[in-house]
Design a protein around this motif. Structure first.
Motif, mmCIF file in Angstrom:
data_model
loop_
_atom_site.group_PDB
_atom_site.id
_atom_site.type_symbol
_atom_site.label_atom_id
_atom_site.label_comp_id
_atom_site.label_asym_id
_atom_site.label_seq_id
_atom_site.Cartn_x
_atom_site.Cartn_y
_atom_site.Cartn_z
ATOM 1 N N GLU A 174 0.626 -1.138 0.057
ATOM 2 C CA GLU A 174 0.141 0.166 -0.082
ATOM 3 C C GLU A 174 0.844 1.244 -0.039
ATOM 4 O O GLU A 174 0.576 2.085 -0.814
ATOM 5 C CB GLU A 174 -0.993 0.019 1.284
ATOM 6 N N GLN A 215 2.435 1.629 -3.205
ATOM 7 C CA GLN A 215 1.515 2.353 -4.314
ATOM 8 C C GLN A 215 1.434 3.786 -3.925
ATOM 9 O O GLN A 215 1.176 4.592 -5.108
ATOM 10 C CB GLN A 215 -0.002 1.455 -4.070
ATOM 11 N N GLU A 216 1.197 4.087 -2.824
ATOM 12 C CA GLU A 216 0.922 5.581 -2.478
ATOM 13 C C GLU A 216 2.021 6.529 -3.116
ATOM 14 O O GLU A 216 2.011 7.475 -3.448
ATOM 15 C CB GLU A 216 0.619 5.873 -1.065
ATOM 16 N N HIS A 217 3.161 5.881 -2.985
ATOM 17 C CA HIS A 217 4.469 6.564 -3.247
ATOM 18 C C HIS A 217 4.440 6.686 -4.729
ATOM 19 O O HIS A 217 4.983 7.844 -5.269
ATOM 20 C CB HIS A 217 5.635 5.712 -2.711
ATOM 21 N N ASP A 266 1.916 6.768 -6.555
ATOM 22 C CA ASP A 266 0.844 7.640 -7.089
ATOM 23 C C ASP A 266 1.286 9.130 -6.905
ATOM 24 O O ASP A 266 1.004 10.107 -7.616
ATOM 25 C CB ASP A 266 -0.242 7.376 -6.161
ATOM 26 N N LEU A 267 2.014 9.514 -5.863
ATOM 27 C CA LEU A 267 2.470 10.647 -5.488
ATOM 28 C C LEU A 267 3.656 11.160 -6.745
ATOM 29 O O LEU A 267 3.554 12.320 -7.044
ATOM 30 C CB LEU A 267 3.132 10.777 -4.276
ATOM 31 N N LYS A 317 6.023 12.264 0.080
ATOM 32 C CA LYS A 317 6.812 11.183 -0.510
ATOM 33 C C LYS A 317 8.170 10.944 0.204
ATOM 34 O O LYS A 317 8.442 9.536 0.274
ATOM 35 C CB LYS A 317 7.067 11.641 -1.929
ATOM 36 N N LEU A 374 6.985 8.562 3.319
ATOM 37 C CA LEU A 374 6.505 7.160 2.721
ATOM 38 C C LEU A 374 8.038 6.312 2.374
ATOM 39 O O LEU A 374 7.782 5.406 2.728
ATOM 40 C CB LEU A 374 5.814 7.203 1.551
#
Length: 68
Positions: free
Chosen positions: A15, A18-20, A22-23, A48, A51
């Motif tokens: 997760e 994925q957020e990294h 997306d950012l 970022k 993360l």
């Protein structure tokens, strides 16, 4: 922090990765846009980095301790 099951750590790690990503995409879009908000970009870059640190901590938890 409580000890977590390795499968939970792997899920959380996925997760965060994925957020990294997306950012990274969002930052790239903002940088190339006209009239971009520098403050927002700075905040996103800071998030970022946080993360990235969290990902590194989780990865180190998944590596078993070896007694030398």
């Amino acid at each position: 922090m409580q000890a977590q099951d390795p499968t939970q750590l792997v899920h959380l790690l996925a997760e965060l990765r994925q957020e990294h990503r997306d950012l990274d995409s969002a930052i790239e879009q903002l940088v190339t846009s006209i009239g971009c908000d520098e403050l927002q970009i700075t905040r996103m870059k800071k998030r970022k980095l946080l993360l990235k640190d969290a990902i590194a901590r989780l990865e180190s938890k998944l590596i078993p301790d070896l007694d030398a």
